[in-house]
Write a protein that holds these residues in place. Sequence first.
Motif, PDB file in Angstrom:
ATOM      1  N   UNK A  50       0.803  -1.221   0.000  1.00  0.00           N
ATOM      2  CA  UNK A  50       0.000   0.000   0.000  1.00  0.00           C
ATOM      3  C   UNK A  50       0.832   1.265   0.000  1.00  0.00           C
ATOM      4  N   UNK A  51       1.830   1.248  -0.861  1.00  0.00           N
ATOM      5  CA  UNK A  51       2.505   2.492  -1.166  1.00  0.00           C
ATOM      6  C   UNK A  51       2.900   2.464  -2.636  1.00  0.00           C
ATOM      7  N   UNK A  52       3.341   3.615  -3.102  1.00  0.00           N
ATOM      8  CA  UNK A  52       3.690   3.696  -4.517  1.00  0.00           C
ATOM      9  C   UNK A  52       5.200   3.626  -4.660  1.00  0.00           C
ATOM     10  N   UNK A  53       5.670   2.650  -5.441  1.00  0.00           N
ATOM     11  CA  UNK A  53       7.090   2.549  -5.723  1.00  0.00           C
ATOM     12  C   UNK A  53       7.302   2.903  -7.177  1.00  0.00           C
ATOM     13  N   UNK A  54       8.194   3.848  -7.436  1.00  0.00           N
ATOM     14  CA  UNK A  54       8.424   4.151  -8.846  1.00  0.00           C
ATOM     15  C   UNK A  54       9.778   3.621  -9.277  1.00  0.00           C
ATOM     16  N   UNK A 217      -5.457   1.640  -0.986  1.00  0.00           N
ATOM     17  CA  UNK A 217      -6.010   0.296  -1.097  1.00  0.00           C
ATOM     18  C   UNK A 217      -5.149  -0.689  -1.874  1.00  0.00           C
ATOM     19  N   UNK A 218      -4.251  -0.143  -2.689  1.00  0.00           N
ATOM     20  CA  UNK A 218      -3.473  -1.023  -3.553  1.00  0.00           C
ATOM     21  C   UNK A 218      -1.979  -0.768  -3.402  1.00  0.00           C
ATOM     22  N   UNK A 219      -1.215  -1.817  -3.689  1.00  0.00           N
ATOM     23  CA  UNK A 219       0.221  -1.659  -3.797  1.00  0.00           C
ATOM     24  C   UNK A 219       0.526  -1.316  -5.249  1.00  0.00           C
ATOM     25  N   UNK A 220       1.124  -0.175  -5.451  1.00  0.00           N
ATOM     26  CA  UNK A 220       1.306   0.277  -6.830  1.00  0.00           C
ATOM     27  C   UNK A 220       2.791   0.363  -7.176  1.00  0.00           C
ATOM     28  N   UNK A 230       7.725  10.763 -10.763  1.00  0.00           N
ATOM     29  CA  UNK A 230       8.188   9.877  -9.700  1.00  0.00           C
ATOM     30  C   UNK A 230       8.198  10.633  -8.370  1.00  0.00           C
ATOM     31  N   UNK A 231       8.682  11.850  -8.410  1.00  0.00           N
ATOM     32  CA  UNK A 231       8.754  12.641  -7.182  1.00  0.00           C
ATOM     33  C   UNK A 231       7.370  12.953  -6.647  1.00  0.00           C
ATOM     34  N   UNK A 232       6.415  13.204  -7.548  1.00  0.00           N
ATOM     35  CA  UNK A 232       5.084  13.585  -7.110  1.00  0.00           C
ATOM     36  C   UNK A 232       4.290  12.413  -6.541  1.00  0.00           C
ATOM     37  N   UNK A 233       4.352  11.251  -7.218  1.00  0.00           N
ATOM     38  CA  UNK A 233       3.407  10.206  -6.825  1.00  0.00           C
ATOM     39  C   UNK A 233       3.969   9.127  -5.906  1.00  0.00           C
ATOM     40  N   UNK A 234       5.289   8.961  -5.859  1.00  0.00           N
ATOM     41  CA  UNK A 234       5.764   7.762  -5.181  1.00  0.00           C
ATOM     42  C   UNK A 234       6.359   8.029  -3.805  1.00  0.00           C
TER      43      UNK A 234
END
Lengths: 272, 422
Positions: A50-54, A217-220, A230-234
């Motif tokens: 449940x986090x965003x990895x870029x 809700x999701x692992x992204x 990448x800086x904005x979303x992850x």
Amino acid sequence: MKLNGDLIMDEQKEQNNIRNKKSLIECRGVDVFYGDKQALFGINLDIGEKEVTSLIGPSGCGKSTFLRCINRMNDVIEICKVEGNIKIDNEDIYHPDVDVVELRSRIGMVFQKPNPFPKSVYDNVAYGPKLHGRILHKDDLDAKVEKSLERAGLWSEVKDRLGEPGTSLSGGQQQRLCIARAIAIDPSIILMDEPCSALDPIATAKIEELIDELKDNFTITIVTHSMQQAARVSQRTAFFHLGKLIEVGDTEKIFRSPDHEQTEAYVTGRYG
Amino acid sequence: MPIYHGLYVSLWSTLLPIFLIILLLFFKDSYLNYIVIPFLSEETIDLGIDEILYVKSFLINNISSLSTLISSGFISEGDANLLVEKYQESRVVSFSSLVLLSIILGFVSYKKLSVRYDARRRVERILKFIFFVFSTIAVLTTVGIIFSLIFETLRFFSQVGFFDFVFGTHWSPQTAIREDQVGSSGSFGSIPLFTGTLLITAVAMSIAAPLGLYSAIFLSQYAKPKTRDFLKPILEILAGIPTVVYGFFAALTVGPFVRSCGEYIGLTVATESALAAGLVMGVMIIPYVSSLSDDVMTAVPLSLRDGSLALGATKAETVKKVIIPAALPGIVSALLLAISRAIGETMIVVMAAGLAANLTANPLSAVTTVTVQIVTLLVGDQEFDSAKTLAAFALGLMLFVITLALNVFAMIIVRRYRERYE
């Protein structure tokens, strides 16, 4: 053998440094070959739940190849061979007993170019649920489609056009339709392969906003060419170069004070 | 652009003379009449057009054999020599004037050239005209064929009623040569022929459609590239086998086989059966279905296939729900091409299905088809004006209308789905 594995684990923990969430995907020593050519070299990477990895890096560095290892889409390519160990929820997904189709039904994927099926908006979203036979009643299916479109931020725009072909939507809407389609199968993981590369800045902003909401809700895992994105979303960023994972860490750290010189050169735009 | 200057001059010096030669060919006949008729005796002219043709053909083909004409009394020796002289003279005149014209045109266009003369655009315009002429030749030929079909058909219908032909259920085109023979009036009901065609086509498609489609699915979705490179050409060879070969294969191998199989389970099968012909024809048109369908399914974007697989669909589910719907327009046109190929096929049916015009839906009996009947109507010595010969044109026209309708139908389907899918 056990000892060796632990050793790699320890090394990995060191490299993965500060981790406040438990990791859902664990990759150890992943090598990928296209015929005789090796595309990935011993990738060790944990992806937090449940986090965003870029995944960033110059073209041809293997980020997309790595992404496709996670849902075994590389199996589709005849000459592609994957070695090493990838665990999702402690289950080895390259074990011979694993049902690839079942595995993919737990992982959503969004592609570089929006690829809605040549069907109606409704059928596009209903494709997965119908396929897996999880939803039998029309009413439930309607609800599922609505909810998925809602979560993809598309419902208000298409609720009167459900019967129209998915291909008639605009590029940004098509990509959000593809996200809704992926969400509809209730995956725990969503993989995104440069989802905004074919979109204009406004559509891109919408998708980024959406990614931010979905991470609860999701692992992204998202592959991107845009450092700003990448800086904005992850929350975490992994830098790939020439098939090797150079550095992985909290996004802030990667962009502020990376350990490796190569990473710094890349994120500051001096390279790549 | 020196090359365009050269091209410009050569086009001018060749094109117009070529055009004139074509014109001359048209007028040659009336010119020959003009020089020949004055020399013929009045009785010969009264004899009619045939004799004029006779003299003319001697003139054109072989001057030396004019002596035959002289000895047969058509024409006197002096006149013959004058005629030959006049003919030769006209040939020399027309030839030399053409050469002269060519030189003059070349010279004039050459004079017009200068460094700044824009020959390129003019050459482009001339070429455009040439291409236009060539494209109209194909169209005009088609139109010509259609019109000749229509006129001969109209002549046919002046002898046989339209409804008797279109809705008649009995086909036996044997008109008697003498009035007192038995069965002096043939009957021309075309229904048995069209049901025969339909029956054989249906049998053929029930073989070719599934086999072709499934092999296309295998080739485009499952086969490894190496297997595909190996299998596809082999399948396409099927389309290259002459239909005569299929024909005797059907007549000598499949026909008896079907018959003995039928007898084994207690069915009466004619030696020449629609089933045997249809089976072999089905095999023949497999490549039309498989090759085209394979092409369109391979052309479905990989991203769609990946999208479906990534959602947890199996390969078979992906083929069924994504690939085939996306490739449907192409598949439909492949099937329709195969159908029109089956309708037009003649050789296999002549050899394996027989000539008996039975009105039946039973594939085990002998039937005949439209194309086969056209062949039998026109083979052998026939009076051109008889209803029997003209019936071939009527059948041809109906066949043409049907295949045209099929094509239009295919186009409508393809267009409708294309709108929906792209």
